[in-house]
Design a protein around this motif. Structure first.
Motif, short mmCIF file in Angstrom:
data_model
loop_
_atom_site.label_atom_id
_atom_site.label_comp_id
_atom_site.label_asym_id
_atom_site.label_seq_id
_atom_site.Cartn_x
_atom_site.Cartn_y
_atom_site.Cartn_z
N VAL A 136 0.83 -1.21 0.00
CA VAL A 136 0.00 0.00 0.00
C VAL A 136 0.86 1.25 0.00
O VAL A 136 1.93 1.30 0.59
CB VAL A 136 -0.96 0.05 1.21
N ASP A 137 0.34 2.24 -0.71
CA ASP A 137 1.00 3.54 -0.76
C ASP A 137 0.57 4.32 0.49
O ASP A 137 -0.63 4.58 0.67
CB ASP A 137 0.54 4.27 -2.03
N GLU A 179 0.63 7.36 1.40
CA GLU A 179 -0.13 8.59 1.11
C GLU A 179 -1.59 8.26 0.78
O GLU A 179 -2.52 8.87 1.30
CB GLU A 179 0.52 9.28 -0.10
N ALA A 180 -1.75 7.28 -0.07
CA ALA A 180 -3.11 6.91 -0.48
C ALA A 180 -3.88 6.33 0.69
O ALA A 180 -5.08 6.60 0.86
CB ALA A 180 -3.05 5.91 -1.62
N LEU A 181 -3.22 5.55 1.50
CA LEU A 181 -3.91 4.95 2.63
C LEU A 181 -4.37 6.03 3.61
O LEU A 181 -5.51 6.01 4.09
CB LEU A 181 -2.99 3.95 3.34
N CYS A 235 -5.02 9.02 3.01
CA CYS A 235 -6.12 9.71 2.37
C CYS A 235 -7.41 8.91 2.49
O CYS A 235 -8.47 9.44 2.86
CB CYS A 235 -5.74 9.93 0.90
N ALA A 236 -7.34 7.64 2.23
CA ALA A 236 -8.53 6.79 2.27
C ALA A 236 -9.11 6.73 3.68
O ALA A 236 -10.32 6.87 3.89
CB ALA A 236 -8.19 5.39 1.78
N ILE A 247 -13.99 7.42 0.94
CA ILE A 247 -12.69 7.22 0.29
C ILE A 247 -12.63 7.94 -1.06
O ILE A 247 -11.71 8.71 -1.34
CB ILE A 247 -12.43 5.72 0.07
N PHE A 281 -12.67 11.79 -0.79
CA PHE A 281 -11.43 12.39 -0.30
C PHE A 281 -10.31 12.29 -1.33
O PHE A 281 -9.50 13.20 -1.48
CB PHE A 281 -11.01 11.69 0.99
N MET A 282 -10.28 11.18 -2.04
CA MET A 282 -9.25 11.05 -3.06
C MET A 282 -9.43 12.08 -4.16
O MET A 282 -8.46 12.68 -4.64
CB MET A 282 -9.29 9.64 -3.66
N TRP A 319 -6.35 14.82 -4.88
CA TRP A 319 -5.54 14.94 -6.10
C TRP A 319 -6.16 15.79 -7.19
O TRP A 319 -5.53 16.68 -7.73
CB TRP A 319 -5.19 13.54 -6.64
N GLU A 330 -0.95 4.23 -8.37
CA GLU A 330 -0.66 3.46 -7.15
C GLU A 330 -1.68 3.77 -6.05
O GLU A 330 -1.96 2.91 -5.21
CB GLU A 330 0.77 3.69 -6.65
N ALA A 331 -2.24 4.97 -6.09
CA ALA A 331 -3.26 5.27 -5.09
C ALA A 331 -4.50 4.44 -5.35
O ALA A 331 -5.11 3.87 -4.44
CB ALA A 331 -3.59 6.77 -5.10
N THR A 337 -3.88 1.02 -4.28
CA THR A 337 -3.94 0.88 -2.82
C THR A 337 -5.36 0.69 -2.35
O THR A 337 -5.66 -0.16 -1.49
CB THR A 337 -3.31 2.12 -2.16
#
Lengths: 195, 195, 195, 195
Positions: free
Chosen positions: C148-149, C151-153, C155-156, D160, D163-164, D168, D179-180, D183
DNA sequence: AATGAATGAGAGTTCATTCAT
DNA sequence: TATGAATGAACTCTCATTCAT
């Protein structure tokens, strides 16, 4: 802010300008209220902002407008003068006459110094410009001594007229006495020394 | 409001006056804030009202004070002048010198017209008074033509000096050029006609 | 604008902040009136401007303040957690508890997006920062998949918590049901696929 | 106010809606001026009220309209997905694509919370509805664990995605990095624990 | 003598909305 | 259908002044 597109709009805008002249002519800028302007113009407060950005905008427009008008009067009055002295006399009289009709001019212009310095400078600069040209021509024709500095002379003359207008027209609300005008003309012709 | 009884009080009062000169010299009356005056004087807001009734009171005091000071300078400068022309020249130079040191004078006095008309009139009346007396004496001595109206002449001269000060000292922040002063003297001596 | 120098001043400033939290929590920014804030604080309108530059200033201060407070709560709640999952659970519960006590937080923070974007970003950036660090450590310890990234986690997860708070605490004004929390924990532990 | 009867009317109405999307997408509701909308639409101020009751009316219509459009896109994108995971992935990608094309959506919808709460709730409720149905079916087919609460899952997923998009697409004005997305898919498939 | 907190009247300004044309 | 002039309520903000300490 925006210029009116219809006759009705134009009338309203003009009514606001007239009201502003009367208000700024009798109340100092900071105390002059938009409310009072719109009241005298017979419109709602909000209407003011349909035509002017803010209080200073209408004030500045007034300064420019009165300057143009006055310069126009002076030009007309001095157009056919045979020589510089006559021109000077006619200009002085025309200026004083205009002031009698628009006593608010004075209060408005002198306040511009603090409210919109740029407009104030522009007002005087435009007068100075015209004056300078006239003086130089008169020097070339031999009607004015080559010893005087045109810039300084323009400045001195404007100071004299300005102060006379203030002294009699504004402070005492009457015409400048003829002997005062004669004194100025004497000063121009012979200096102040004895004949 | 009350005059200080102690040295500390006197110092505070003076600090307020100095601050006020600087504030009123750079900001128009309505925008000049008591806060700013007390800030520059280094005291609390409330302290202002220990020494002055209100904003206008300190302003008027400033006008009176500067007037006295300037008149004093002029009297000193012209005391021993041998004749009217010399007196006039020395007076003019002294006035311009004072203005260079106190550029705020100008802004303060011209605003007085709108803020405290009485103080404004008093300022000019006192100058006029002295002027009138001097001119009449000079006329009696035969140094000034009997054809000129003393009142008008005083008015004209004050207008000239006023405007010159504004033109160079204030607008351009520099000494009035010597040729401009000479032009004025020439005007006084010979009028503006050709030699 | 200026910080109070006395206890009385401090009390007044705090009263204004408290009143502001209550006002901004129940009225949208543009409609929230200074009058209402001072009314609730029990002071005069002008008093507001003794302590705050303008409406936005007090709003921004509120956003910063609530952010700090919440981060402090989360730090405390998760300090001694044995592993990342426990930490996550405790953090979630602490967040929801805080939200229950400060329902205004939500309204205030989401408005910040439009009123003071910088404050808004700062609010989330600070949370993200802490989150990122925690996730990376957990990855290093092998508690979180290297796939998992971070940053993305982060964020999620923030998205999940945010939305849950909105859905139950704000819209329905009640605690988030336990099964919802369990669902989130299940998602973290196993994804959503069948056991 | 009234629906247009002529083609010209329809065009004007649409121009107003388009202008409104652009204005509300870049200015917060309270600051968004009708003047600006009519200016961009190229019509007079008064024309606005020919087609819309008031400011809120056009705003609400925008919220509804964008919601429908987005739901339509999602339905299309996920129609033929073989299983829930694929569906979820396609939905997420479609949502982000829509957001890229309509960045104003975000600002408009989040403001709806304060401007027209009903419209805001409706917007999310309709999404939730569809989501719930989908999740329940997937649970029935055994594709989603029976342990998860459908309501909570829908809520978490929306959080999720929301927010994503913000993180971005809006804040950094770029596509969500692959990659996000991976994830998130990993989270759905296995939770976040180590493989 | 000095402080600084508190006041509140009053100003400028904005803008959604109405309306006559 | 379209216009643009006109409105006025509502708001933010300023600051000279007062007062308790």
């Amino acid at each position: 802010m925006s210029m009116p597109a219809t006759a009705r709009g134009r009338a309203t805008r003009q009514a606001l300008l007239d009201a502003a002249e009367s208000v700024f002519g009798s109340t100092r800028y900071a105390k002059a209220a938009i409310t009072e302007i719109t009241r005298r113009a017979g419109v709602a407060q909000g209407t003011f902002y349909v035509y002017f950005e803010n209080k200073q905008a209408i004030f500045s427009e007034l300064v420019h407008h009165m300057g143009s008008e006055l310069r126009h009067e002076l030009t007309e009055a001095t157009r056919d003068a045979p020589d510089r002295f006559t021109m000077e006399e006619r200009g002085l009289r025309a200026f004083l006459a205009y002031l009698r009709q628009h006593p608010s001019l004075y209060m408005i212009v002198s306040q511009a110094e603090f409210v919109d310095e740029e407009a104030y400078r522009a007002y005087y600069d435009k007068f100075t410009e015209g004056y300078l040209a006239g003086i130089k021509k008169a020097q070339a024709r031999g009607e004015v001594s080559a010893d005087v500095d045109p810039e300084a002379l323009a400045c001195a003359l404007m100071g004299i007229y300005d102060f006379m207008g203030m002294r009699w027209v504004l402070w005492e609300d009457r015409d400048v006495p003829e002997e005062a005008i004669q004194t100025v003309l004497h000063l121009l012709r012979h200096g102040i020394g004895p004949a």
